[in-house]
Write a protein that holds these residues in place. Structure first.
Motif, mmCIF file in Angstrom:
data_model
loop_
_atom_site.group_PDB
_atom_site.id
_atom_site.type_symbol
_atom_site.label_atom_id
_atom_site.label_comp_id
_atom_site.label_asym_id
_atom_site.label_seq_id
_atom_site.Cartn_x
_atom_site.Cartn_y
_atom_site.Cartn_z
ATOM 1 N N THR A 88 0.795 -1.282 -0.123
ATOM 2 C CA THR A 88 0.077 0.119 -0.012
ATOM 3 C C THR A 88 1.028 1.123 0.173
ATOM 4 O OG1 THR A 88 -0.236 -0.097 2.527
ATOM 5 C CG2 THR A 88 -1.972 -1.138 1.103
ATOM 6 N N GLU A 89 1.965 1.356 0.709
ATOM 7 C CA GLU A 89 2.892 2.388 0.728
ATOM 8 C C GLU A 89 3.638 2.373 -0.681
ATOM 9 O OE1 GLU A 89 6.791 3.553 3.241
ATOM 10 O OE2 GLU A 89 5.350 2.565 4.352
ATOM 11 N N VAL A 90 4.121 1.545 -1.309
ATOM 12 C CA VAL A 90 4.747 1.568 -2.565
ATOM 13 C C VAL A 90 3.745 2.155 -3.458
ATOM 14 C CG1 VAL A 90 5.831 0.529 -4.429
ATOM 15 C CG2 VAL A 90 6.367 -0.080 -1.975
ATOM 16 N N LEU A 91 2.625 1.410 -3.699
ATOM 17 C CA LEU A 91 1.674 2.033 -4.435
ATOM 18 C C LEU A 91 0.788 3.038 -4.366
ATOM 19 C CD1 LEU A 91 0.378 -1.487 -5.929
ATOM 20 C CD2 LEU A 91 2.213 -0.113 -6.894
ATOM 21 N N ASN A 92 0.854 3.618 -3.054
ATOM 22 C CA ASN A 92 -0.089 4.541 -2.568
ATOM 23 C C ASN A 92 -1.488 4.659 -2.642
ATOM 24 O OD1 ASN A 92 -0.473 7.136 -1.165
ATOM 25 N ND2 ASN A 92 -0.532 8.144 -3.044
ATOM 26 N N ILE A 93 -1.910 3.073 -2.536
ATOM 27 C CA ILE A 93 -3.288 2.764 -2.344
ATOM 28 C C ILE A 93 -3.750 2.239 -0.995
ATOM 29 C CG2 ILE A 93 -3.252 1.944 -4.919
ATOM 30 C CD1 ILE A 93 -2.916 -0.889 -3.817
ATOM 31 N N SER A 94 -5.013 2.108 -0.769
ATOM 32 C CA SER A 94 -5.583 1.457 0.419
ATOM 33 C C SER A 94 -5.181 0.116 0.655
ATOM 34 C CB SER A 94 -7.028 1.919 0.528
ATOM 35 O OG SER A 94 -8.054 1.054 -0.334
ATOM 36 N N MET A 95 -5.386 -0.263 1.947
ATOM 37 C CA MET A 95 -5.221 -1.943 2.296
ATOM 38 C C MET A 95 -6.506 -2.792 1.529
ATOM 39 S SD MET A 95 -3.512 -4.042 3.660
ATOM 40 C CE MET A 95 -2.772 -3.472 5.069
ATOM 41 N N ALA A 96 -7.486 -1.971 1.284
ATOM 42 C CA ALA A 96 -8.688 -2.497 0.698
ATOM 43 C C ALA A 96 -8.369 -2.864 -0.655
ATOM 44 C CB ALA A 96 -9.950 -2.163 0.734
ATOM 45 N N GLN A 97 -7.576 -1.926 -1.391
ATOM 46 C CA GLN A 97 -7.171 -1.861 -2.777
ATOM 47 C C GLN A 97 -6.047 -3.024 -3.015
ATOM 48 O OE1 GLN A 97 -6.507 2.261 -3.120
ATOM 49 N NE2 GLN A 97 -8.067 2.245 -4.827
ATOM 50 N N ALA A 98 -5.078 -3.072 -2.098
ATOM 51 C CA ALA A 98 -3.919 -3.948 -2.212
ATOM 52 C C ALA A 98 -4.587 -5.432 -2.010
ATOM 53 C CB ALA A 98 -3.188 -3.869 -1.033
ATOM 54 N N TYR A 99 -5.545 -5.792 -1.100
ATOM 55 C CA TYR A 99 -6.179 -6.947 -0.774
ATOM 56 C C TYR A 99 -7.079 -7.311 -2.158
ATOM 57 C CZ TYR A 99 -8.713 -10.724 1.403
ATOM 58 O OH TYR A 99 -9.414 -11.947 1.873
ATOM 59 N N ALA A 100 -7.619 -6.621 -2.626
ATOM 60 C CA ALA A 100 -8.695 -6.705 -3.896
ATOM 61 C C ALA A 100 -7.401 -6.946 -4.954
ATOM 62 C CB ALA A 100 -9.295 -5.536 -4.451
ATOM 63 N N LEU A 101 -6.244 -6.525 -5.126
ATOM 64 C CA LEU A 101 -5.590 -6.920 -6.199
ATOM 65 C C LEU A 101 -4.882 -8.404 -6.111
ATOM 66 C CD1 LEU A 101 -3.246 -3.819 -6.423
ATOM 67 C CD2 LEU A 101 -4.840 -4.570 -8.222
ATOM 68 N N VAL A 102 -4.884 -8.561 -4.931
ATOM 69 C CA VAL A 102 -4.206 -10.107 -4.418
ATOM 70 C C VAL A 102 -5.416 -11.061 -4.696
ATOM 71 C CG1 VAL A 102 -3.464 -11.557 -2.655
ATOM 72 C CG2 VAL A 102 -2.377 -9.410 -2.849
ATOM 73 N N LYS A 103 -6.376 -10.819 -4.352
ATOM 74 C CA LYS A 103 -7.697 -11.417 -4.467
ATOM 75 C C LYS A 103 -8.062 -11.949 -5.907
ATOM 76 C CE LYS A 103 -9.591 -13.421 -1.155
ATOM 77 N NZ LYS A 103 -9.358 -14.912 -0.522
ATOM 78 N N ARG A 104 -8.052 -10.848 -6.781
ATOM 79 C CA ARG A 104 -8.453 -11.104 -8.106
ATOM 80 C C ARG A 104 -7.289 -11.794 -8.775
ATOM 81 N NH1 ARG A 104 -9.701 -5.406 -8.066
ATOM 82 N NH2 ARG A 104 -7.708 -5.058 -9.281
ATOM 83 N N GLY A 105 -6.172 -11.870 -8.239
ATOM 84 C CA GLY A 105 -5.044 -12.876 -8.990
ATOM 85 C C GLY A 105 -4.297 -11.638 -10.050
ATOM 86 N N ASP A 106 -4.274 -10.290 -9.717
ATOM 87 C CA ASP A 106 -3.809 -9.416 -10.469
ATOM 88 C C ASP A 106 -2.318 -9.124 -9.857
ATOM 89 O OD1 ASP A 106 -5.858 -8.905 -12.074
ATOM 90 O OD2 ASP A 106 -6.558 -7.105 -10.789
ATOM 91 N N LEU A 107 -2.111 -9.285 -8.464
ATOM 92 C CA LEU A 107 -0.766 -9.238 -7.876
ATOM 93 C C LEU A 107 -0.514 -10.363 -7.192
ATOM 94 C CD1 LEU A 107 1.661 -7.618 -6.862
ATOM 95 C CD2 LEU A 107 0.130 -6.811 -5.188
ATOM 96 N N PRO A 108 0.078 -11.458 -7.809
ATOM 97 C CA PRO A 108 0.585 -12.620 -7.045
ATOM 98 C C PRO A 108 1.043 -12.615 -5.702
ATOM 99 C CG PRO A 108 1.554 -12.693 -9.106
ATOM 100 C CD PRO A 108 1.100 -11.264 -8.812
ATOM 101 N N ALA A 109 0.481 -13.591 -4.423
ATOM 102 C CA ALA A 109 1.048 -13.237 -3.349
ATOM 103 C C ALA A 109 0.802 -14.601 -2.567
ATOM 104 C CB ALA A 109 0.122 -12.434 -2.546
ATOM 105 N N ILE A 110 1.417 -14.987 -1.509
ATOM 106 C CA ILE A 110 1.430 -16.104 -0.826
ATOM 107 C C ILE A 110 0.732 -15.788 0.494
ATOM 108 C CG2 ILE A 110 3.105 -17.308 -1.880
ATOM 109 C CD1 ILE A 110 4.974 -16.711 0.264
ATOM 110 N N LYS A 111 -0.143 -16.776 1.308
ATOM 111 C CA LYS A 111 -0.580 -16.506 2.484
ATOM 112 C C LYS A 111 0.422 -17.473 3.540
ATOM 113 C CE LYS A 111 -4.989 -15.767 4.587
ATOM 114 N NZ LYS A 111 -6.426 -15.855 4.458
ATOM 115 N N ILE A 112 0.912 -16.868 4.600
ATOM 116 C CA ILE A 112 1.804 -17.282 5.310
ATOM 117 C C ILE A 112 1.079 -17.414 6.973
ATOM 118 C CG2 ILE A 112 3.967 -17.459 6.577
ATOM 119 C CD1 ILE A 112 4.901 -16.109 4.143
ATOM 120 N N GLY A 113 1.272 -18.728 7.345
ATOM 121 C CA GLY A 113 0.879 -18.566 8.868
ATOM 122 C C GLY A 113 -0.466 -18.678 9.399
#
Length: 80
Positions: free
Chosen positions: A11-36
């Motif tokens: 969110t800091e790098v892209l200057n977006i909200s947490m909800a926007q970052a989460y949406a990018l991940v959930k849509r698969g636009d931004l690949p991520a892994i879930k840990i823990g």
């Protein structure tokens, strides 16, 4: 830059909200892994290289959109 970034880092790098970052991940636009943990217990991590690749894709997508719009405007002007 560390190998893995938190969504807060994203969110800091892209200057977006947490909800926007989460949406990018959930849509698969931004690949991520879930840990823990499973469900809401886990924490998302994004590889720095994946974030850089996402940014490059967005630059390319934006450039293509601008070119399409310019071509469309030029075609409209020729019809006048």
């Amino acid at each position: 830059m560390p190998r893995f970034l938190t969504l807060a880092d994203v969110t800091e790098v892209l200057n977006i909200s947490m909800a926007q970052a989460y949406a990018l991940v959930k849509r698969g636009d931004l690949p991520a892994i879930k840990i823990g943990g499973e469900g809401k217990a886990g924490q998302w991590r994004v590889e720095a290289d994946q974030l850089e690749a996402f940014i490059a894709r967005m630059y390319e997508r934006t450039r293509a959109e601008i070119e399409r719009e310019a071509a469309s405007e030029a075609a409209e002007q020729q019809q006048r």
